[in-house]
Enzyme design. Sequence first.
Site, PDB file in Angstrom:
ATOM      1  N   SER A 128       0.832  -1.201   0.000  1.00 45.88           N
ATOM      2  CA  SER A 128       0.000   0.000   0.000  1.00 45.88           C
ATOM      3  C   SER A 128       0.865   1.248   0.000  1.00 45.88           C
ATOM      4  O   SER A 128       1.978   1.251   0.551  1.00 45.88           O
ATOM      5  CB  SER A 128      -0.856  -0.017   1.268  1.00 45.88           C
ATOM      6  N   TYR A 153      -2.186  -1.361  11.048  1.00 44.32           N
ATOM      7  CA  TYR A 153      -2.423  -1.838   9.674  1.00 44.32           C
ATOM      8  C   TYR A 153      -1.252  -1.435   8.769  1.00 44.32           C
ATOM      9  O   TYR A 153      -0.676  -2.261   8.061  1.00 44.32           O
ATOM     10  CB  TYR A 153      -3.748  -1.272   9.107  1.00 44.32           C
ATOM     11  N   LYS A 157       2.055  -3.694   6.624  1.00 39.24           N
ATOM     12  CA  LYS A 157       2.523  -3.636   5.228  1.00 39.24           C
ATOM     13  C   LYS A 157       4.039  -3.402   5.181  1.00 39.24           C
ATOM     14  O   LYS A 157       4.747  -4.012   4.383  1.00 39.24           O
ATOM     15  CB  LYS A 157       1.781  -2.544   4.457  1.00 39.24           C
TER      16      LYS A 157
END
Length: 341
Positions: A128, A153, A157
């Site tokens: 992302s 979150y 990544k």
Amino acid sequence: MSTGKKIIVTGGAGFIGSHTVVELCKAGFHPVIVDDFSNSEPFIVERLNELCGTTLPFYECDCTDKNAFRKIFEKERPSGIIHFAACKAVGESVAQPLKYYHNNIGSLVVVLELMKDFGVNDLVFSSSCTVYGQPEQVPVSESSPSKQAMSPYGYTKVVCEQIIEDVIASGQALRCVLLRYFNPIGAHPSGRIGELPRGVPNNLIPYITQTAAGQRSSLTIHGNDYSTVDGTCIRDYIHVVDLADAHVKALEWIHSETDEPLREVFNVGTGKGETVLEVVNTFKKISGIDVPYTVGPRRSGDVEQIWASTEKVEQLLGWKARLSLADALRDAWNWQKQLKA
Ligand code: UD1
């Protein structure tokens, strides 16, 4: 080339996964769907069968369950994997960090272990643009440094990207493409598959379409005092069908240069930034609906502006976004309308 290659698609019933399954079929790959329906619905698999004109192999499986996942590898003997399956709600990740570390990191570890055990080398991983934080310069290129993550979150990544690097450095013969998605929106033009947010949507486009459909009374714009043309944040909104196609291009490219271990990162965006108000106005143009909104305070963790430099992905993968913001909003609205029906 692609033809006949069997590809496991984890999270294949999810938003980006389902659209990628359709594009894989179109390109001659054989996708195998693995999903646990923790944030997706079984009817999507039926719709995928319909769109692909065949009964696709499907397994209900949590990717952190290594024994269950191993059986799928044994049966299917894939030649590659696209690993989408992950939790993606930023706010929830702050409230339940262990859920995010367990699922997002745990599932990648299992995927990499099984790839090693079965001699599978090709991997496309969903990363992302969140790894850039607020970049110093826009458009942001792949060489821009990763920043301190704004949420658990986001941190998953960053960590997953690092895990893949470490595993290659240790000698595992991985060939991996990491795709850093910007803001995926839209739906399939058929109106048969699309985004299915549970509860109140966090993301802008489902919030707009649900408001237009009368399910929500008004959109709140999170801040209009940023240093942008109209004071609202800028993002790079990418049609999910274009994004799906980038995965096909990645799989086709993965062997074109070399059979040596490989880890290459690509931005996947349109290369254009749009403000929140521009999105609201474009939605009005394509739907004729004036979505009511109020302006609220800034949302914590939001970056002011980001959009992608797409030079690398265009040059190496030969991929470029073809669909516009208006196309994406039209398809998202089309999808929302049939959901209500
Ligand atoms: C968010 C995540 C990002 C993740 C991506 C997945 C955050 C901070 N970031 O991106 O890490 O990869 O989703 O799709 O949550 N907005 C409003 N009102 C709303 C909703 C959004 O004004 O009701 C604005 C936001 O402030 C932002 C823009 O719309 O400027 C886009 O927001 P959103 O769709 O949530 O995506 P991101 O925050 O960019």
